[in-house]
Scaffold this motif. Structure first.
Motif, PDB file in Angstrom:
ATOM      1  N   TRP A  13       0.814  -1.216   0.000  1.00 40.28           N
ATOM      2  CA  TRP A  13       0.000   0.000   0.000  1.00 40.28           C
ATOM      3  C   TRP A  13       0.850   1.270   0.000  1.00 40.28           C
ATOM      4  CZ3 TRP A  13      -5.011  -0.870  -0.841  1.00 40.28           C
ATOM      5  CH2 TRP A  13      -5.551  -2.098  -0.477  1.00 40.28           C
ATOM      6  N   THR A 131     -15.147   4.825   4.089  1.00 39.22           N
ATOM      7  CA  THR A 131     -14.727   4.530   2.714  1.00 39.22           C
ATOM      8  C   THR A 131     -14.378   3.057   2.547  1.00 39.22           C
ATOM      9  OG1 THR A 131     -13.871   6.788   2.448  1.00 39.22           O
ATOM     10  CG2 THR A 131     -13.092   5.125   0.899  1.00 39.22           C
ATOM     11  N   LEU A 132     -13.624   2.511   3.485  1.00 36.25           N
ATOM     12  CA  LEU A 132     -13.277   1.091   3.415  1.00 36.25           C
ATOM     13  C   LEU A 132     -14.517   0.216   3.511  1.00 36.25           C
ATOM     14  CD1 LEU A 132     -10.066   0.946   5.668  1.00 36.25           C
ATOM     15  CD2 LEU A 132     -10.179   0.836   3.175  1.00 36.25           C
ATOM     16  N   SER A 133     -15.485   0.667   4.293  1.00 38.29           N
ATOM     17  CA  SER A 133     -16.706  -0.118   4.469  1.00 38.29           C
ATOM     18  C   SER A 133     -17.529  -0.180   3.189  1.00 38.29           C
ATOM     19  CB  SER A 133     -17.543   0.473   5.611  1.00 38.29           C
ATOM     20  OG  SER A 133     -18.756  -0.226   5.764  1.00 38.29           O
ATOM     21  N   ILE A 134     -17.744   0.971   2.547  1.00 39.37           N
ATOM     22  CA  ILE A 134     -18.605   0.984   1.358  1.00 39.37           C
ATOM     23  C   ILE A 134     -17.926   0.349   0.151  1.00 39.37           C
ATOM     24  CG2 ILE A 134     -19.837   3.036   2.160  1.00 39.37           C
ATOM     25  CD1 ILE A 134     -18.252   4.659   0.128  1.00 39.37           C
ATOM     26  N   THR A 135     -16.597   0.277   0.174  1.00 34.60           N
ATOM     27  CA  THR A 135     -15.883  -0.363  -0.936  1.00 34.60           C
ATOM     28  C   THR A 135     -15.646  -1.849  -0.671  1.00 34.60           C
ATOM     29  OG1 THR A 135     -13.756   0.313   0.026  1.00 34.60           O
ATOM     30  CG2 THR A 135     -14.728   1.751  -1.654  1.00 34.60           C
ATOM     31  N   GLY A 136     -16.091  -2.327   0.485  1.00 34.76           N
ATOM     32  CA  GLY A 136     -15.929  -3.731   0.813  1.00 34.76           C
ATOM     33  C   GLY A 136     -14.516  -4.135   1.164  1.00 34.76           C
ATOM     34  N   ALA A 137     -13.679  -3.155   1.514  1.00 37.38           N
ATOM     35  CA  ALA A 137     -12.265  -3.438   1.777  1.00 37.38           C
ATOM     36  C   ALA A 137     -11.911  -3.345   3.259  1.00 37.38           C
ATOM     37  CB  ALA A 137     -11.393  -2.468   0.987  1.00 37.38           C
ATOM     38  N   TRP A 227     -21.062  12.273   4.743  1.00 33.89           N
ATOM     39  CA  TRP A 227     -20.487  10.963   5.035  1.00 33.89           C
ATOM     40  C   TRP A 227     -21.572   9.928   5.311  1.00 33.89           C
ATOM     41  CZ3 TRP A 227     -16.232   9.311   3.417  1.00 33.89           C
ATOM     42  CH2 TRP A 227     -15.063  10.074   3.404  1.00 33.89           C
ATOM     43  N   VAL A 230     -23.027   8.928   1.984  1.00 31.49           N
ATOM     44  CA  VAL A 230     -22.117   8.009   1.296  1.00 31.49           C
ATOM     45  C   VAL A 230     -22.283   6.596   1.858  1.00 31.49           C
ATOM     46  CG1 VAL A 230     -19.678   7.406   1.002  1.00 31.49           C
ATOM     47  CG2 VAL A 230     -20.433   9.761   0.647  1.00 31.49           C
TER      48      VAL A 230
END
Length: 269
Positions: A13, A131-137, A227, A230
């Motif tokens: 990363w 952001t990590l949650s909604i992108t599944g990461a 947020w 989102v």
């Protein structure tokens, strides 16, 4: 045990143009640390939690414990107390300067820079977690140990009244309280989790009560509503429209979005 890695890569990363000079990254190693070292770390954590309302900054305690082990030959000279009735001699001044130099030498990393905790804002980590949650990461990027330390950080900076501020020394705000409460839930905390207070209520319950008693999430500022939208927890129609064309205006104008955010942030400190 967590270890502060200085000027090191080895992570997919991370990118660098200067061989990671000046970069500091905490990395968890389950095999690292003796029982005595782990006990010392837990003692430091517990002591910080018990005095979190009097001293809200971490003082980089975990980093200092690590550096003390890595630099055993560096010694901080004893402090010299000077009474009001005593003369300040050249020897006392020299000893004080040497003590300051030796002290700061113990905090310097091997690549030359002085690492430090970027503690303060309570609205940056929520954006990352959402952001990590909604992108599944979320589970791909964050280890369970990451989640545990994130929760510890948020709990440690919860105010006495149950809410969270814009920054770690600020009074409770709807912005800070909602974002950090939502972040804890996304990290796996339940509705009744968190250490109890003197009134018997857990940290999560006290946080939820503060939010409901102060108008609920609809009392959020625009940034907070964005947020939640989102995340899918707030209708986009509940947000105030922001014409994108105003971003093309000169940055110096007081109603430019970037200028407003900059002033709003630094007026809080």
């Amino acid at each position: 045990m967590w270890k502060l890695k200085i000027a090191e890569g080895g992570n997919a990363w991370l990118r660098t143009l200067n061989n990671h000079v000046g970069r500091q990254v905490w990395e968890f190693d389950p095999e690292l640390g003796s029982p005595e070292e782990l006990a010392k770390i837990e003692k430091a954590r517990e002591n910080f939690h018990n005095h979190r309302f009097e001293k809200k900054h971490s003082a980089d305690l975990l980093m200092r414990l690590q550096f003390a082990k890595e630099n055993p030959g560096v010694r901080v000279l004893p402090q010299v107390k000077v009474k009001d009735t005593e003369d300040v001699t050249e020897d006392i001044v020299t000893n004080t300067l040497r003590r300051a130099l030796s002290y700061h030498s113990t905090l310097q990393a091997h690549d030359g820079h002085w690492p430090g905790d970027y503690g303060g804002p309570m609205f940056l980590m929520p954006g990352l977690v959402i952001t990590l949650s909604i992108t599944g990461a979320l589970n791909a990027v964050l280890l369970e140990e990451h989640k545990k330390e994130m929760c510890r950080y948020i709990y440690n900076h919860q105010n006495r009244d149950g809410g969270w501020g814009l920054h770690i020394e600020g009074p409770s705000t709807m912005f800070g309280s909602v974002l950090n409460y939502v972040t804890l839930r996304l990290l796996g905390e339940g509705a009744n989790d968190g250490r109890g207070a003197n009134d018997g209520r857990g940290a999560m319950e006290r946080g939820r009560s503060w939010i409901l008693e102060h108008g609920g999430a609809t009392a959020l500022t625009s940034w907070g509503k964005m947020w939640l939208s989102v995340l899918g927890a707030f209708e986009w129609s509940g947000n105030n429209p922001l014409p994108p064309e105003i971003w093309l205006l000169p940055y110096i104008l007081p109603f430019h979005p970037g200028f407003c955010a900059f002033v709003h942030f630094f007026m809080k400190f």
